[in-house]
Design a protein around this motif. Structure first.
Motif, mmCIF file in Angstrom:
data_model
loop_
_atom_site.group_PDB
_atom_site.id
_atom_site.type_symbol
_atom_site.label_atom_id
_atom_site.label_comp_id
_atom_site.label_asym_id
_atom_site.label_seq_id
_atom_site.Cartn_x
_atom_site.Cartn_y
_atom_site.Cartn_z
ATOM 1 N N PRO A 429 0.837 -1.210 0.000
ATOM 2 C CA PRO A 429 0.000 0.000 0.000
ATOM 3 C C PRO A 429 0.866 1.252 0.000
ATOM 4 O O PRO A 429 2.039 1.217 0.379
ATOM 5 C CB PRO A 429 -0.798 -0.135 1.301
ATOM 6 C CG PRO A 429 0.015 -1.028 2.159
ATOM 7 C CD PRO A 429 0.707 -1.973 1.244
ATOM 8 N N PRO A 430 0.298 2.372 -0.390
ATOM 9 C CA PRO A 430 1.090 3.615 -0.493
ATOM 10 C C PRO A 430 1.763 4.020 0.809
ATOM 11 O O PRO A 430 2.822 4.651 0.786
ATOM 12 C CB PRO A 430 0.044 4.656 -0.927
ATOM 13 C CG PRO A 430 -1.051 3.871 -1.562
ATOM 14 C CD PRO A 430 -1.089 2.551 -0.855
ATOM 15 N N LEU A 431 1.176 3.675 1.935
ATOM 16 C CA LEU A 431 1.750 4.121 3.205
ATOM 17 C C LEU A 431 3.165 3.599 3.403
ATOM 18 O O LEU A 431 4.011 4.294 3.975
ATOM 19 C CB LEU A 431 0.858 3.668 4.373
ATOM 20 C CG LEU A 431 1.340 4.076 5.767
ATOM 21 C CD1 LEU A 431 1.339 5.587 5.919
ATOM 22 C CD2 LEU A 431 0.485 3.437 6.847
ATOM 23 N N VAL A 432 3.459 2.385 2.938
ATOM 24 C CA VAL A 432 4.788 1.803 3.156
ATOM 25 C C VAL A 432 5.854 2.654 2.486
ATOM 26 O O VAL A 432 6.851 3.041 3.114
ATOM 27 C CB VAL A 432 4.828 0.351 2.629
ATOM 28 C CG1 VAL A 432 6.233 -0.225 2.784
ATOM 29 C CG2 VAL A 432 3.824 -0.511 3.374
ATOM 30 N N SER A 433 5.680 2.972 1.211
ATOM 31 C CA SER A 433 6.673 3.792 0.518
ATOM 32 C C SER A 433 6.661 5.226 1.041
ATOM 33 O O SER A 433 7.713 5.884 1.096
ATOM 34 C CB SER A 433 6.399 3.776 -0.986
ATOM 35 O OG SER A 433 5.084 4.218 -1.270
ATOM 36 N N ALA A 434 5.485 5.710 1.443
ATOM 37 C CA ALA A 434 5.412 7.075 1.983
ATOM 38 C C ALA A 434 6.227 7.198 3.262
ATOM 39 O O ALA A 434 6.941 8.191 3.473
ATOM 40 C CB ALA A 434 3.957 7.449 2.242
ATOM 41 N N VAL A 435 6.141 6.191 4.131
ATOM 42 C CA VAL A 435 6.902 6.228 5.388
ATOM 43 C C VAL A 435 8.398 6.128 5.106
ATOM 44 O O VAL A 435 9.207 6.853 5.703
ATOM 45 C CB VAL A 435 6.438 5.091 6.320
ATOM 46 C CG1 VAL A 435 7.414 4.910 7.476
ATOM 47 C CG2 VAL A 435 5.051 5.382 6.858
ATOM 48 N N GLN A 436 8.786 5.247 4.190
ATOM 49 C CA GLN A 436 10.210 5.127 3.852
ATOM 50 C C GLN A 436 10.759 6.453 3.343
ATOM 51 O O GLN A 436 11.852 6.879 3.744
ATOM 52 C CB GLN A 436 10.390 4.021 2.815
ATOM 53 C CG GLN A 436 10.106 2.633 3.343
ATOM 54 C CD GLN A 436 10.040 1.575 2.250
ATOM 55 O OE1 GLN A 436 10.030 1.894 1.058
ATOM 56 N NE2 GLN A 436 10.001 0.305 2.643
ATOM 57 N N ALA A 437 9.999 7.111 2.469
ATOM 58 C CA ALA A 437 10.455 8.392 1.934
ATOM 59 C C ALA A 437 10.496 9.469 3.016
ATOM 60 O O ALA A 437 11.434 10.287 3.070
ATOM 61 C CB ALA A 437 9.537 8.824 0.789
ATOM 62 N N GLU A 438 9.489 9.461 3.877
ATOM 63 C CA GLU A 438 9.412 10.480 4.924
ATOM 64 C C GLU A 438 10.536 10.326 5.934
ATOM 65 O O GLU A 438 11.153 11.309 6.368
ATOM 66 C CB GLU A 438 8.044 10.392 5.613
ATOM 67 C CG GLU A 438 7.616 11.672 6.278
ATOM 68 C CD GLU A 438 6.141 11.702 6.624
ATOM 69 O OE1 GLU A 438 5.675 12.722 7.124
ATOM 70 O OE2 GLU A 438 5.442 10.676 6.388
ATOM 71 N N LEU A 439 10.837 9.083 6.299
ATOM 72 C CA LEU A 439 11.936 8.846 7.229
ATOM 73 C C LEU A 439 13.275 9.242 6.617
ATOM 74 O O LEU A 439 14.132 9.830 7.293
ATOM 75 C CB LEU A 439 11.960 7.372 7.645
ATOM 76 C CG LEU A 439 10.812 6.890 8.539
ATOM 77 C CD1 LEU A 439 10.901 5.388 8.761
ATOM 78 C CD2 LEU A 439 10.825 7.608 9.886
ATOM 79 N N ALA A 440 13.456 8.911 5.341
ATOM 80 C CA ALA A 440 14.715 9.271 4.676
ATOM 81 C C ALA A 440 14.870 10.785 4.593
ATOM 82 O O ALA A 440 15.950 11.335 4.866
ATOM 83 C CB ALA A 440 14.764 8.639 3.286
#
Length: 805
Positions: A429-440
């Motif tokens: 789901p979009p949340l997984v990639s969104a969190v990875q990008a946000e943390l980075a």
């Protein structure tokens, strides 16, 4: 083939469907499914599972490491629901899926989607129905002299010879189902699955069809497909009583199973153009299904999962190594775990455990030790003391607190540490990639300790990201220190970030709430608001502020303003008032200071708190810190929030004066009410009030209330400490011992530096020189000294009476 072939269900004029009733996560059933497919070579393999996933079976079969699960979530204006469809290596449904595909069969799931109302009361598709229809199971347990359904199943199926397994399963599930009417949700599911069976039989012609479902459903599916003609395709007229009929021939309107009845977007007969049942659809924004890694621990009924099959690691060994091999693996695993915990397990203990297990197996009619045989053997050999609770394998449910260490390690060995892993190409789901990008982007994509200064905008943003992940229960993000309320002066937070194998599964599951951290955390908090009690609402408000979710903050504040006006508990109301007041006064870091909505809550809480405080009645009682804290919050609101509080200080003090003079009020509240006006600067005669304190039994409680509200005034007012010394010093030995516990509790309101200041005042009054700090650090408990003084006084009285003084 191991075990006789399952019996077919005849359909007039057509090749019969072959039904396999299974228990979910049963190795023996999985073997039967595998062998049946190899012998039958069916054209269709129909499996109990979510039919809306059929178009994504290639994704399910990418090559994952099991266990995995299909996670489905659904949200609309009426309800929010999440559920799992788990698979492990020995799940009969997984074996049917993989072996059927390998054999060239057309494989399909045939059950209603997990978001359907038929699953509204369960969070797991494969929770065994026999748990809900337990009368027959209880009767069988009594007949075979076993404790529970799991031991019964091992005895009848897993540890029993494979010959005749299909007949035993049919007899078992026929008995479990019995003649009782199934629940409405089960009937809806069975009516829908029967449509698929009839369609497959019609499609297959002379070729076999294999149906693999939970055994509870099998008798009903046989009856439904035998009594109702099959679906046909291509627009051929359907006989009365079939899906073209309003009731589908089983008394269930089509709408009851989630199928359209108005023909909008679907054929009116409920089948698609190829003759297969229509799969109910859900709007994309209302819900979705994703694969998530699962674990054996989450599968284990000893940790609360109601799959019906405890001990997943043991059953994995049973699948790979057979009954004898699983017993050996279980024994070895338990011993290794115990020795790793520094529990002594000798060779003689092992011999005794194995001998006991072998003996129990023979006694119970098993060719090789079954699961409970091994566990009972280990318990008999390793546990010498009395067990204050029955072992978990003798009942159903999770391990209870206080279990024996050996039993804890046995359960851990049974559960195992196996964790699934998804193939790299699995959609997320979009949340997984969104969190990875946000943390980075925030520099939070590395393990370690992160210190954040909330006065800096960049760190405040990082803090909000981490708090959103905390609210979403994503593991690996631990807040070790930081502000605990809006008035906390410390602007620094300390977070520890660590990699966790369950991070991605938790993010996939959290995606049910939204596609970004802000959206998901806001939705999660919003779900907790309805029905929450006052303290919970206060905590949700602070969480929403920490997460930077303004919409939730406004919603919570709107509810709080109404709820505080109806509050019936002074202590809970006081905690809310303290939290909201601190945000209103001090929260410039997080942006809530001075918010009008916060001021409305403060105003409503002050009015209600005064009303509740005046209504408290009761005789002598120990001081209750909760209601004293409520009076402190009330005093602070009157003192610091006069701009938004409609009650004037004079009116509030008038109320507290009535409370302090009412001897029906508990003494701690009377002392606090007296200190209320004093701390606000209103004139009082503190010396007379202290001199007229209550009796020794309640003196300390009255002082606790006074000190909670007017600690500074007591220290600075002339003569108050002196009169306190007079009153306490005038107590007889017995009276002092009665008063001492509450007095100690009262003086605990003073921090160490202020207690030292009081000690200096008392030493000066007596002309004693020395260290006041040393006076506070006596090597013996003051209560012991007081009791010793009382004993000495009693001895003196005896000596005087006997003329020996």
């Amino acid at each position: 083939m191991a075990g006789a072939a399952p019996r077919p269900s005849p359909v007039a004029g057509l090749m019969a469907a072959t039904f396999l009733g299974v228990r979910h996560h049963s190795p023996a059933c999985a073997r039967l499914v595998r062998d049946t497919i190899a012998e039958l070579r069916p054209a269709h393999v129909l499996i109990e599972g979510p039919s809306d996933v059929n178009e994504r079976l290639d994704e399910l079969l990418l090559g994952h490491e099991l266990p995995i699960a299909l996670y489905t979530y659904h949200r609309d204006g009426e309800r929010s629901h999440a559920s799992w469809t788990p698979f492990c290596d020995y799940s009969p449904e997984w074996v049917a899926l993989t072996e059927g595909r390998a054999a060239g069969a057309r494989v399909r799931f045939i059950d209603l989607p997990a978001w359907h109302p038929a699953f509204a009361d369960r969070d797991n598709r494969y929770a065994d129905a026999e748990v809900r229809y337990a009368e027959a199971v209880d009767r069988l347990c009594r007949e075979f002299a076993v404790n529970n359904v799991d031991t019964l199943w091992d005895h009848l199926v897993e540890a029993a010879p494979a010959d005749g397994l299909a007949e035993r399963l049919d007899a078992y599930f026929d008995l479990v189902r019995g003649d009782s009417a199934a629940a409405e949700d089960d009937r809806a599911r069975e009516a829908y699955m029967a449509r698929w069976v009839r369609a497959a039989v019609a499609e297959a012609g002379d070729h076999p069809v294999l149906v693999v479902t939970g055994g509870f459903h099998t008798p009903a599916l046989r009856a439904l497909t035998a009594s109702t003609p099959p679906l046909t395709k291509g627009g051929v007229d359907l006989p009365d009583g079939d899906v073209d009929s309003p009731t589908d021939g089983v008394g269930l309107p089509a709408a009851d199973i989630g199928l359209p009845t108005d023909g909008v977007g679907f054929p009116e007969d409920g089948v698609d153009g190829d003759g297969w049942p229509v799969v109910p659809k859900i709007a994309d924004r209302a819900g979705a299904s994703y694969l998530v890694p699962y674990s054996h621990r989450r599968l284990d009924s000893f940790t609360g999962y109601q799959s019906g099959m405890p001990s997943p690691e043991y059953y994995h060994w049973l699948w790979t190594d057979g009954v004898e091999g699983a017993a050996a693996r279980l024994l070895e695993s338990v011993v290794r775990r115990l020795r790793a915990r520094k529990v002594a397990v000798s060779t003689s203990d092992l011999i005794a455990a194995r001998a006991l297990a072998d003996g129990l197996a023979r006694l119970r009619g098993h060719d090789h030790p079954a699961r409970v045989d091994v566990l009972d053997g280990l318990t008999g050999a390793l546990v010498s003391e009395y067990l204050d609770q029955p072992p978990p394998w003798t009942r159903r449910g999770p391990l209870l607190p206080g279990a024996h260490p050996a039993v804890v390690e046995m359960v851990a060995a049974l559960s195992g540490d196996r964790v699934g892993r998804l193939h790299a190409d699995t959609p997320a789901p979009p949340l997984v990639s969104a969190v990875q990008a946000e943390l980075a982007a925030a520099g939070l994509d590395r393990d370690g300790v992160h210190r954040l200064d909330l006065a800096r905008p960049d760190d405040l943003h990082r803090s909000r990201v981490l708090h959103r992940l905390r609210v979403l229960d994503v593991p690996g993000f631990s807040r070790e220190s930081g502000p605990r309320g809006g008035g906390d002066p410390d602007p620094v937070e300390c977070w520890r970030i660590t990699f966790h194998v369950h991070r991605d599964p938790a993010l996939i599951e959290a995606a049910a709430h939204g596609a970004t951290t802000q959206e998901a955390a806001g939705a999660k908090l919003a779900e907790l608001v309805p029905g929450a009690e006052l303290p919970t609402l206060s905590a949700l408000l602070f969480d929403a502020v920490l997460c930077g979710v303004a919409a939730v903050s406004d919603r919570v504040l709107g509810i709080l303003a109404d709820e505080v006006g109806r509050a019936g508990d002074l202590e809970s109301l006081g905690r809310v008032l303290a939290d909201v007041l601190s945000l209103w006064r001090h929260d410039r870091l997080l942006g809530a200071a001075g918010a009008p909505a916060l001021g409305e809550v403060v105003d409503a809480a002050v009015t209600r708190a005064l009303w509740l405080a005046e209504g408290v009645q009761g005789g002598p009682a120990p001081a209750e810190r909760g209601r004293l804290t409520a009076l402190v919050a009330l005093r602070d609101a009157v003192r610091h929030a006069s701009a938004v509080v409609g009650v004037t200080a004079e009116s509030a003090v008038a109320v507290t004066r009535r409370i302090s003079a009412d001897h029906r009020v508990p003494p701690d509240l009377r002392g606090a009410a007296f200190g209320f006006g004093w701390s606000l600067g209103f004139p009082v005669d503190a010396v007379d009030a202290v001199r007229g304190m209550a009796a020794p039994a309640t003196m300390g409680d009255w002082l606790a209330g006074l000190f909670a509200l007017a600690r500074d005034e007591v220290l600075t007012a002339e003569g108050v400490v002196a009169v306190l010394d007079e009153v306490v010093g005038a107590l007889a030995e017995e009276e002092f011992l009665v008063a001492l516990p509450a007095l100690r509790q009262a003086f605990a309101f003073f921090p160490p530096a202020e207690r030292e200041a009081i000690a200096r005042m008392l030493m000066a009054r007596r002309g004693v020189e020395g260290s006041a700090r040393a006076l506070l650090r006596t090597p013996v408990d003051p209560a012991v000294l007081a009791e010793a003084g009382l004993l000495e006084a009693a001895v003196r009285r005896v000596l005087v009476r006997e003329g020996l003084a």
